[in-house]
Motif scaffolding. Structure first.
Motif, PDB file in Angstrom:
ATOM      1  N   ALA A  92      45.958  45.002  39.169  1.00  0.00           N
ATOM      2  CA  ALA A  92      44.922  45.341  38.189  1.00  0.00           C
ATOM      3  C   ALA A  92      43.536  45.077  38.756  1.00  0.00           C
ATOM      4  CB  ALA A  92      45.134  44.535  36.910  1.00  0.00           C
ATOM      5  N   LYS A  93      43.351  43.953  39.427  1.00  0.00           N
ATOM      6  CA  LYS A  93      42.055  43.635  40.014  1.00  0.00           C
ATOM      7  C   LYS A  93      41.699  44.628  41.122  1.00  0.00           C
ATOM      8  CE  LYS A  93      42.233  38.661  39.099  1.00  0.00           C
ATOM      9  NZ  LYS A  93      42.363  37.330  39.712  1.00  0.00           N
ATOM     10  N   ARG A  94      42.718  45.008  41.908  1.00  0.00           N
ATOM     11  CA  ARG A  94      42.472  45.994  42.969  1.00  0.00           C
ATOM     12  C   ARG A  94      42.065  47.334  42.361  1.00  0.00           C
ATOM     13  NH1 ARG A  94      47.391  46.258  45.311  1.00  0.00           N
ATOM     14  NH2 ARG A  94      46.950  44.379  46.514  1.00  0.00           N
ATOM     15  N   ARG A  95      42.732  47.684  41.259  1.00  0.00           N
ATOM     16  CA  ARG A  95      42.413  48.946  40.586  1.00  0.00           C
ATOM     17  C   ARG A  95      40.993  48.922  40.039  1.00  0.00           C
ATOM     18  NH1 ARG A  95      43.610  54.259  40.469  1.00  0.00           N
ATOM     19  NH2 ARG A  95      43.712  55.126  38.377  1.00  0.00           N
ATOM     20  N   LEU A 142      29.584  35.986  35.990  1.00  0.00           N
ATOM     21  CA  LEU A 142      29.664  35.969  37.444  1.00  0.00           C
ATOM     22  C   LEU A 142      30.042  37.350  37.991  1.00  0.00           C
ATOM     23  CD1 LEU A 142      31.409  32.557  38.224  1.00  0.00           C
ATOM     24  CD2 LEU A 142      29.025  33.176  38.635  1.00  0.00           C
ATOM     25  N   THR A 143      30.944  38.038  37.285  1.00  0.00           N
ATOM     26  CA  THR A 143      31.326  39.378  37.723  1.00  0.00           C
ATOM     27  C   THR A 143      30.141  40.326  37.681  1.00  0.00           C
ATOM     28  OG1 THR A 143      33.576  39.028  36.896  1.00  0.00           O
ATOM     29  CG2 THR A 143      32.916  41.301  37.314  1.00  0.00           C
ATOM     30  N   ALA A 144      29.334  40.194  36.624  1.00  0.00           N
ATOM     31  CA  ALA A 144      28.145  41.045  36.528  1.00  0.00           C
ATOM     32  C   ALA A 144      27.195  40.787  37.690  1.00  0.00           C
ATOM     33  CB  ALA A 144      27.434  40.796  35.196  1.00  0.00           C
ATOM     34  N   SER A 145      27.116  39.538  38.148  1.00  0.00           N
ATOM     35  CA  SER A 145      26.231  39.194  39.258  1.00  0.00           C
ATOM     36  C   SER A 145      26.809  39.598  40.609  1.00  0.00           C
ATOM     37  CB  SER A 145      25.961  37.686  39.268  1.00  0.00           C
ATOM     38  OG  SER A 145      25.320  37.280  38.088  1.00  0.00           O
ATOM     39  N   LEU A 146      28.130  39.420  40.739  1.00  0.00           N
ATOM     40  CA  LEU A 146      28.764  39.605  42.040  1.00  0.00           C
ATOM     41  C   LEU A 146      29.409  40.966  42.214  1.00  0.00           C
ATOM     42  CD1 LEU A 146      30.612  36.176  42.189  1.00  0.00           C
ATOM     43  CD2 LEU A 146      28.393  36.708  43.179  1.00  0.00           C
ATOM     44  N   GLY A 147      29.761  41.613  41.108  1.00  0.00           N
ATOM     45  CA  GLY A 147      30.486  42.872  41.192  1.00  0.00           C
ATOM     46  C   GLY A 147      31.908  42.692  41.673  1.00  0.00           C
ATOM     47  N   ASN A 148      32.469  41.497  41.465  1.00  0.00           N
ATOM     48  CA  ASN A 148      33.814  41.207  41.970  1.00  0.00           C
ATOM     49  C   ASN A 148      34.538  40.327  40.960  1.00  0.00           C
ATOM     50  OD1 ASN A 148      36.088  40.142  43.357  1.00  0.00           O
ATOM     51  ND2 ASN A 148      35.083  40.514  45.324  1.00  0.00           N
ATOM     52  N   LEU A 149      35.420  40.936  40.156  1.00  0.00           N
ATOM     53  CA  LEU A 149      36.157  40.186  39.133  1.00  0.00           C
ATOM     54  C   LEU A 149      37.087  39.167  39.764  1.00  0.00           C
ATOM     55  CD1 LEU A 149      37.189  39.666  36.252  1.00  0.00           C
ATOM     56  CD2 LEU A 149      38.711  41.640  36.531  1.00  0.00           C
ATOM     57  N   ASP A 150      37.738  39.541  40.851  1.00  0.00           N
ATOM     58  CA  ASP A 150      38.684  38.641  41.501  1.00  0.00           C
ATOM     59  C   ASP A 150      37.993  37.359  41.947  1.00  0.00           C
ATOM     60  OD1 ASP A 150      41.145  37.887  42.389  1.00  0.00           O
ATOM     61  OD2 ASP A 150      41.019  38.943  44.301  1.00  0.00           O
ATOM     62  N   PHE A 179      37.142  44.507  27.246  1.00  0.00           N
ATOM     63  CA  PHE A 179      37.221  45.962  27.339  1.00  0.00           C
ATOM     64  C   PHE A 179      37.545  46.405  28.766  1.00  0.00           C
ATOM     65  CE2 PHE A 179      35.361  46.092  23.144  1.00  0.00           C
ATOM     66  CZ  PHE A 179      35.811  47.292  22.617  1.00  0.00           C
ATOM     67  N   GLY A 180      37.011  45.689  29.759  1.00  0.00           N
ATOM     68  CA  GLY A 180      37.345  46.011  31.141  1.00  0.00           C
ATOM     69  C   GLY A 180      38.810  45.760  31.442  1.00  0.00           C
ATOM     70  N   CYS A 181      39.345  44.664  30.942  1.00  0.00           N
ATOM     71  CA  CYS A 181      40.755  44.340  31.172  1.00  0.00           C
ATOM     72  C   CYS A 181      41.680  45.338  30.481  1.00  0.00           C
ATOM     73  CB  CYS A 181      41.059  42.932  30.672  1.00  0.00           C
ATOM     74  SG  CYS A 181      40.301  41.606  31.638  1.00  0.00           S
ATOM     75  N   CYS A 182      41.210  45.964  29.409  1.00  0.00           N
ATOM     76  CA  CYS A 182      42.023  46.906  28.636  1.00  0.00           C
ATOM     77  C   CYS A 182      41.667  48.357  28.930  1.00  0.00           C
ATOM     78  CB  CYS A 182      41.887  46.618  27.146  1.00  0.00           C
ATOM     79  SG  CYS A 182      42.474  44.984  26.665  1.00  0.00           S
ATOM     80  N   HIS A 183      41.171  48.626  30.125  1.00  0.00           N
ATOM     81  CA  HIS A 183      40.817  49.997  30.495  1.00  0.00           C
ATOM     82  C   HIS A 183      42.086  50.842  30.619  1.00  0.00           C
ATOM     83  CE1 HIS A 183      39.187  53.350  32.825  1.00  0.00           C
ATOM     84  NE2 HIS A 183      37.995  52.962  32.410  1.00  0.00           N
ATOM     85  N   GLN A 188      47.249  45.330  31.611  1.00  0.00           N
ATOM     86  CA  GLN A 188      46.209  45.011  30.633  1.00  0.00           C
ATOM     87  C   GLN A 188      46.477  43.659  29.982  1.00  0.00           C
ATOM     88  OE1 GLN A 188      46.308  48.257  27.873  1.00  0.00           O
ATOM     89  NE2 GLN A 188      45.423  49.733  29.298  1.00  0.00           N
ATOM     90  N   LEU A 189      47.723  43.456  29.553  1.00  0.00           N
ATOM     91  CA  LEU A 189      48.065  42.202  28.874  1.00  0.00           C
ATOM     92  C   LEU A 189      47.960  41.017  29.828  1.00  0.00           C
ATOM     93  CD1 LEU A 189      49.072  40.680  26.412  1.00  0.00           C
ATOM     94  CD2 LEU A 189      51.416  41.260  27.097  1.00  0.00           C
ATOM     95  N   ALA A 190      48.520  41.147  31.021  1.00  0.00           N
ATOM     96  CA  ALA A 190      48.495  40.034  31.976  1.00  0.00           C
ATOM     97  C   ALA A 190      47.069  39.670  32.366  1.00  0.00           C
ATOM     98  CB  ALA A 190      49.313  40.396  33.222  1.00  0.00           C
ATOM     99  N   LEU A 191      46.242  40.677  32.631  1.00  0.00           N
ATOM    100  CA  LEU A 191      44.868  40.408  33.050  1.00  0.00           C
ATOM    101  C   LEU A 191      44.053  39.812  31.904  1.00  0.00           C
ATOM    102  CD1 LEU A 191      43.033  40.608  35.494  1.00  0.00           C
ATOM    103  CD2 LEU A 191      42.347  42.890  34.739  1.00  0.00           C
TER     104      LEU A 191
END
Length: 425
Positions: A176-179, A48-56, A130-134, A142-145
């Motif tokens: 993290a999501k905002r970042r 869904l993120t790949a489609s929407l560009g919005n992880l949140d 990998f995105g969460c651990c950027h 990183q851990l929470a996300l």
């Protein structure tokens, strides 16, 4: 989200995986939902993120779908394709949310054009991980996300696992999501030299997940089995998806070795140290799996710190008793590890091996040199107390163990340290 019910006895579910015979009705649906969330949620979030560009937005849509499944499956029964049901529910939730957003038509066209068939077959966990651990995100974030987006834990579960408050966890996730949104962090597996650095971050987060399962504040010696299982599962996902990455197999071997000891590490809620464990209680199948994972890593001829950690664990697994441990080999491996990772924790663990080879006095000198780095770490004081006790410096040992007792929040560790001070251990 993870359903907490645990049952025993074989049966089957619509997905073809075993469902305990004792689990019926709501219990059966909750048990299956826990499995589907673990296996599918990260993939759906990433797609869904790949489609929407919005992880949140994607993560919230999946979370809503899980809540719907919890209600619907209890009352209407388990659907024929649980993963497909969750996928479609999440997509519908994303559409509903987007209709309430400005410029929703443009995003809606993107989502409507995304292929729905085959989503479950596309391996999306690793790009999301990998995105969460950027490196642009803090280690805590990183851990929470990762625990939220990849593993599917609730805010309350993450707070318990990381010894944090729910408010602090929620703030980390939001930041993290905002970042990610502000900097355009891509959800992809990096290539070349960047992959090695990022992979080490990913493996570190998975390792911290496993360690967190054994640091339950106010708890006994028993680990948070769900969190430990999640970490081991995630390590397997990484190793399976990246079969040519030796370090991924190295971390998997390390966690398998440690997980194999669980039956002997915590007995009756009490903590049993490695030297005192009944090794007949170790899970021999997991030990064999760990050795196989370590051998796969070695065949790739790209040594690294996680393989060295696993090789040290293998030395303990090879010994029939603690007295049989090849401590010189362990010390040599720590020397190699220290060249790659000269962290204070590695040096502290090396000192434990040094005590077995050269005696407690040499080890104490090494431990004391770490005072400025580890004075706030309870295990530094506990190791120092053990060495002082071996040297007959009982009063100093009691002070060190008392300080370790103050710094740990785990009740099993506190009881063990109190017994030492009382001369009972």
């Amino acid at each position: 989200m993870r359903a907490d019910a645990r049952h025993a006895g074989p049966s089957s579910d619509p997905a073809g995986a075993p469902v305990p015979a004792a689990a019926t009705g709501a219990a059966a649906s909750d048990l299956l939902l826990a499995r589907v969330v673990r296996e599918e949620s990260a993939r759906i979030v990433a797609a869904l993120t790949a489609s929407l560009g919005n992880l949140d937005l994607a993560e919230e849509a999946v979370a809503d779908a899980v809540e719907e499944a919890l209600r619907e499956w209890r009352t209407r029964g388990i659907p024929p394709s649980p993963g497909g049901w969750l996928t479609q529910a999440a997509r519908h939730n994303a559409l509903d949310r987007m209709r309430r957003q400005k410029r929703y038509r443009e995003k809606l066209a993107l989502l409507a054009g995304a292929p729905s068939a085959g989503m479950a077959e596309i391996e999306e966990r690793l790009p999301l991980l990998f995105g969460c651990c950027h490196p642009a995100l803090s280690p805590d974030a990183q851990l929470a996300l990762t625990l939220r987006a990849v593993v599917g834990l609730t805010t309350a579960q993450i707070a318990r696992a990381t010894l944090s408050t729910e408010t602090a966890v929620q703030q980390r996730i939001v930041r993290a999501k905002r970042r990610i949104a502000e900097t355009g962090i891509p959800l992809r597996i990096p290539e070349g030299a960047e992959r090695a650095v990022r992979l080490d971050l990913v493996l570190t987060v998975v390792s911290v997940m496993y360690t967190s399962a054994h640091l339950v504040a106010g708890g006994d010696a028993s680990a948070d089995r769900d969190l430990a299982d999640d970490a081991l599962w995630l390590a397997r996902v990484v190793a399976d998806a990246l079969p040519r990455e030796a370090e991924a197999h190295g971390l998997l071997a390390l966690l398998e070795f440690h997980r194999a000891r669980e039956g002997a590490r915590a007995v009756g809620g009490e903590l049993v140290l490695l030297a005192d464990q009944d090794r007949s209680r170790w899970d021999r199948q997991l030990v064999a799996d760990a050795r196989a994972s370590l051998e796969r890593a070695a065949r790739l001829r790209h040594p690294g710190r996680w393989q060295l950690h696993a090789a040290i664990a293998a030395c303990h697994a090879d010994a029939q008793t603690s007295a049989d441990t090849d401590w010189l080999q362990v010390l040599t491996l720590y020397d190699l590890l220290g060249a790659r990772d000269p962290s204070p924790i590695v040096r502290l663990n090396r000192a434990v091996a040094l005590a077995q080879v050269e005696g407690p006095e040499a080890a104490l000198e090494e431990v004391d040199a770490l005072a400025s780095s580890l004075d706030g770490f309870h295990l530094w004081h506990a190791v120092r107390g053990r060495l002082l006790r071996d040297l007959g410096r009982t009063a100093e040992a009691d002070l060190a163990d008392s300080r370790a007792h103050e710094l740990t929040a785990n009740e099993a560790e506190r009881r063990l340290l109190a017994a030492r001070i009382a001369g009972e251990a």
